[in-house]
Scaffold this motif. Structure first.
Motif, PDB file in Angstrom:
ATOM      1  N   VAL A 406      38.881  39.315  71.772  1.00  0.00           N
ATOM      2  CA  VAL A 406      38.762  40.118  72.137  1.00  0.00           C
ATOM      3  C   VAL A 406      37.410  40.785  71.559  1.00  0.00           C
ATOM      4  N   LEU A 407      36.736  40.884  70.056  1.00  0.00           N
ATOM      5  CA  LEU A 407      36.597  42.031  69.626  1.00  0.00           C
ATOM      6  C   LEU A 407      35.195  40.871  70.018  1.00  0.00           C
ATOM      7  N   PRO A 408      34.529  40.135  69.689  1.00  0.00           N
ATOM      8  CA  PRO A 408      33.487  39.230  69.874  1.00  0.00           C
ATOM      9  C   PRO A 408      32.777  39.773  71.307  1.00  0.00           C
ATOM     10  N   THR A 409      33.922  39.384  72.456  1.00  0.00           N
ATOM     11  CA  THR A 409      33.676  39.774  74.128  1.00  0.00           C
ATOM     12  C   THR A 409      32.915  40.954  74.412  1.00  0.00           C
ATOM     13  N   LEU A 410      33.838  42.851  72.795  1.00  0.00           N
ATOM     14  CA  LEU A 410      33.278  43.160  72.759  1.00  0.00           C
ATOM     15  C   LEU A 410      31.555  44.123  72.898  1.00  0.00           C
ATOM     16  N   LEU A 411      31.638  43.125  71.340  1.00  0.00           N
ATOM     17  CA  LEU A 411      30.570  43.387  70.756  1.00  0.00           C
ATOM     18  C   LEU A 411      29.492  42.993  71.914  1.00  0.00           C
ATOM     19  N   GLN A 412      29.387  42.209  72.162  1.00  0.00           N
ATOM     20  CA  GLN A 412      28.901  41.344  73.236  1.00  0.00           C
ATOM     21  C   GLN A 412      27.930  41.773  74.111  1.00  0.00           C
ATOM     22  N   GLY A 413      28.834  42.981  74.619  1.00  0.00           N
ATOM     23  CA  GLY A 413      27.862  44.339  75.754  1.00  0.00           C
ATOM     24  C   GLY A 413      26.827  44.782  74.892  1.00  0.00           C
TER      25      GLY A 413
END
Length: 555
Positions: A406-413
Motif C-alpha cells: 500500500v505504501l508506494p501506492t499511497l505515495l504515488q498520489g
C-alpha cells in the motif's frame, strides 16, 4: 487559477477543455479546432442556471463523467475472474481494458464534428444512453469476442462524455464561478479511479463481474434523463461542417492494426506469424498515409501541425509516455496480487485505491502555486518521485506484506497531483485562443492511446520476462542433478507428497518467483523511463508568468 479567464482550461481525468466563448460573430471552429464545441458566439450563450436547476444539473453531468471514468479502472481487478469465467488466459482478458482505451482514443477527434452537426446536448445525452446500452451488452457477454465488441462500442461512445460534460457544466455556472464548477467536475473525475478498483473488487467477489457493467445502467439513465430535462432548451448552435472521412478511416485502420498486433503478438510468436506481419505492414502503411493526408488536408480530423511547436511536442510526448507507463503498471499490479499472492479481487482493489488520496488533497494546492511557478520544475519533481516509487516497487518479494504494497501506492498520489496539470499547462502555453481546443484534443488522443499501448506492452513484457526467469531458475532442475533429486525427496518426506505432487509444487514455486522477478524488471524499467523522459520537459519554454498555460502569445 491555472489560466487567464479568457483561456481557462480544466484538467482532470486527462481531458482539457477551454472555457472561452469569445470568437468573432459567425465564426466557428473547424473540425480540428473543436473538441466539444464549447466555444460559441457570446450572443448565443445561454444564461447561467440558478438554484435547484443548477444543483441537479451539476449532479447529473458529474455522474455521467464519473460513470465513464469509473469504467477505465473498475475492470482492472476483475480481469482474472472474467478470464476464468470466459475460459481465456489473463493475457487475453487484458484486452477488455486495451480495446476500450483504443476505441475511446479514436472517437475523441470526432467529438467536435458531432457537436457542430447535432449540438452539445443531443450528443451528450446520446453518448450517455449509448454507454448504458454498451454496458448492458458487456454484462451479458457469454464469450470474450462478444465482450470485446461491446467494450469497443462502450469506448467509442464514451469519447464525447468527458469533454462535453466539462463544456456543458461550465456553460451552466456564472463565469465568475467557473472555478467552483471545475472543482465539482474534478471531484468526480478524481474519485472515479480511486473508487474503481475497490468497487470492482467488491462487486466481483460479492456478486458477479457482470455487475461492474450493470451498475452503469441506473447511473446513466438518471444522468441522461435529468440532463435532457434541464438542457433540452439550451442546445448549442449547429451547422454542417465537412468531415475528414479519409483521415478518420486511416486513423481507425492504423490504430486498430497496431492495437491488435500488440495484443496478439505474444500469443502468435510476434513476427514469425503471417498475421502479425500483415498487421504490422497495414499499420505502417496506414500511419504513413495518415501523416501525409492530415498534413495536407484543409480540414484534418487531427491537426498534426501542432507538433511543430516546442511546447506541444515535448509536453505531449512526456505526458503520453508517462501515462502509458503508469497505466500499464496499474493494470499489472492487481493481476499479480490475485494470481500469485492469493489476494481476493476486493483486497487487490483496496490496495490500489489509496492512489488517489494525495492526488485529491494536493490538486488544489498545485492549482494555486502553478501560476507563480515554472511548470517544468513541478513536472520534473513529479517524474523523479514516480521513478523513486517504481524503484521501491522493484524491491518486492513474494513474502511482502500489505503495508509495503500500500505504501508506494499511497505515495504515488503525490506525483499524480504534480503530473497532469503542469504538463497540460506546458502543452497549451502560448497557444492562440482558436487553437487551444485542437491542442487539448490532440494531446488527449495521444495520451489515451498511449495508455492502451502501454498496457499491451507491459503485459507482453511481463510475460516474456517471466518465461526468461523461469528458464534460468530451472536450468539445474534435471533428473541428472543429485541436488535437485534430493530436494524433491525432502519435499516428499516433509509434506507427505507423491513425487509428481512434489515436482508440481516445485514448478509452482519457481513460476511464482519468476513472475515476481519479471514484475520487478517492469518496475525497474519504468523507473528508468520516467528519468529518461525528463529532458523532454526541458525542451519546452517556461510557462511562468503565462498563467500556467493559457495563450501567452501566438506562435
Amino acid at each position: 487559477m491555472l489560466f487567464p479567464a479568457s483561456h481557462r482550461v480544466g484538467n482532470c481525468g486527462g481531458t482539457d477543455f477551454p472555457t472561452s466563448s469569445k470568437l468573432p460573430p459567425g465564426r466557428f471552429p473547424t473540425l480540428t479546432t473543436t473538441q466539444a464545441n464549447s466555444v460559441q458566439t457570446q450572443a448565443t450563450q445561454p444564461p447561467p442556471l440558478h438554484g435547484a436547476k443548477l444543483v441537479f444539473a451539476t449532479i447529473a453531468v458529474s455522474m455521467a463523467t464519473f460513470m465513464n471514468v469509473l469504467d477505465t479502472s473498475i475492470a482492472n481487478v476483475a480481469i482474472p475472474t472474467i478470464s476464468g469465467d470466459l475460459g481465456v488466459s489473463v493475457d487475453e482478458g487484458t484486452w477488455v481494458i486495451t480495446v476500450f482505451a483504443a476505441a475511446n482514443a479514436v472517437s475523441i477527434p470526432l467529438t467536435g464534428w458531432l457537436t457542430q452537426r447535432f449540438g452539445q446536448v443531443r450528443v451528450f445525452v446520446s453518448s450517455i444512453l449509448s454507454f448504458v446500452l454498451a454496458s448492458w451488452l458487456c454484462g451479458i457477454a457469454p464469450s470474450l469476442p462478444f465482450l470485446l465488441v461491446a467494450r469497443v462500442l462502450q469506448g467509442a461512445v464514451a469519447g464525447p462524455l468527458i469533454p462535453l460534460s466539462q463544456a456543458i457544466l461550465l456553460g451552466s455556472w456564472p463565469r465568475e464561478k467557473s472555478a467552483t464548477a471545475l472543482a465539482f467536475w474534478a471531484m468526480t473525475t478524481t474519485v472515479g479511479p480511486i473508487a474503481g478498483p475497490a468497487l470492482g473488487g467488491w462487486i466481483t467477489d460479492s456478486y458477479n463481474w457482470s455487475w461492474i457493467f450493470y451498475i452503469n445502467i441506473p447511473v446513466g439513465l438518471f444522468a441522461g434523463f435529468v440532463t435532457w430535462i434541464i438542457y433540452r432548451h439550451r442546445e448549442s448552435p449547429t451547422r454542417k461542417p465537412p468531415i475528414d472521412v479519409v483521415g478518420l478511416g486511416l486513423l481507425v485502420a492504423w490504430v486498430a492494426s497496431l492495437q491488435i498486433l500488440l495484443d496478439k503478438g505474444k500469443d502468435l510468436d510476434w513476427f514469425n506469424s503471417p498475421l502479425i506481419v500483415a498487421l504490422g505492414i497495414t499499420a505502417l502503411i496506414c500511419f504513413s498515409f495518415f501523416l501525409i493526408w492530415e498534413l495536407t488536408e484543409e480540414h484534418p480530423i487531427v491537426d498534426l501541425r501542432l507538433f511543430g511547436q516546442r511546447n506541444f511536442l515535448g509536453g505531449t510526448i512526456a505526458i503520453s509516455v508517462a501515462y502509458g507507463v503508469f497505466f500499464g503498471n496499474l493494470v499489472l499490479l492487481p493481476q499479480w496480487m490475485q494470481e500469485y499472492l492469493n489476494y481476493r479481487s476486493v483486497d487487490a482493489g483496496l490496495v490500489t485505491a489509496p492512489l488517489g488520496v494525495f492526488a485529491v488533497i494536493l490538486a488544489p494546492v498545485v492549482g494555486r502555486i502553478l501560476p507563480h511557478s515554472d511548470a517544468r520544475v513541478i513536472a520534473t519533481v513529479a517524474f523523479v518521485l514516480f521513478s523513486m516509487i517504481f524503484f521501491m516497487r522493484a524491491q518486492y518479494v513474494l513474502e511482502i506484506d500489505t503495508f509495503h504494497l500500500v505504501l508506494p501506492t499511497l505515495l504515488q498520489g503525490i506525483p499524480m497531483a504534480l503530473f497532469f496539470v503542469p504538463l497540460t499547462a506546458i502543452i497549451l502555453a502560448g497557444q492562440p485562443q482558436h487553437r487551444i481546443p485542437a491542442a487539448a484534443g490532440l494531446s488527449n488522443f495521444v495520451r489515451v492511446f498511449c495508455g492502451a499501448v502501454g498496457t499491451s506492452i507491459a503485459t507482453s513484457a511481463w510475460n516474456n520476462r517471466t518465461i526468461l526467469h523461469h528458464a534460468r531458475l530451472t536450468e539445474q532442475a534435471s533428473v541428472n542433478n543429485p541436488a535437485f533429486n534430493q530436494s524433491i525427496e525432502n519435499t516428499q518426506t516433509l509434506l507427505h507428497m507423491s513425487e509428481p505432487s512434489a515436482r508440481a509444487l516445485f514448478d509452482f514455486d519457481v513460476t511464482s518467483q519468476a513472475a515476481m522477478m519479471g514484475l520487478n524488471d517492469i518496475f525497474y524499467i519504468s523507473a528508468i523511463i520516467f528519468l529518461a523522459i525528463i529532458p523532454l520537459i526541458w525542451v519546452t519554454k517556461s510557462t511562468k508568468g503565462a498563467g500556467g498555460g493559457g495563450a501567452a502569445g501566438a506562435h
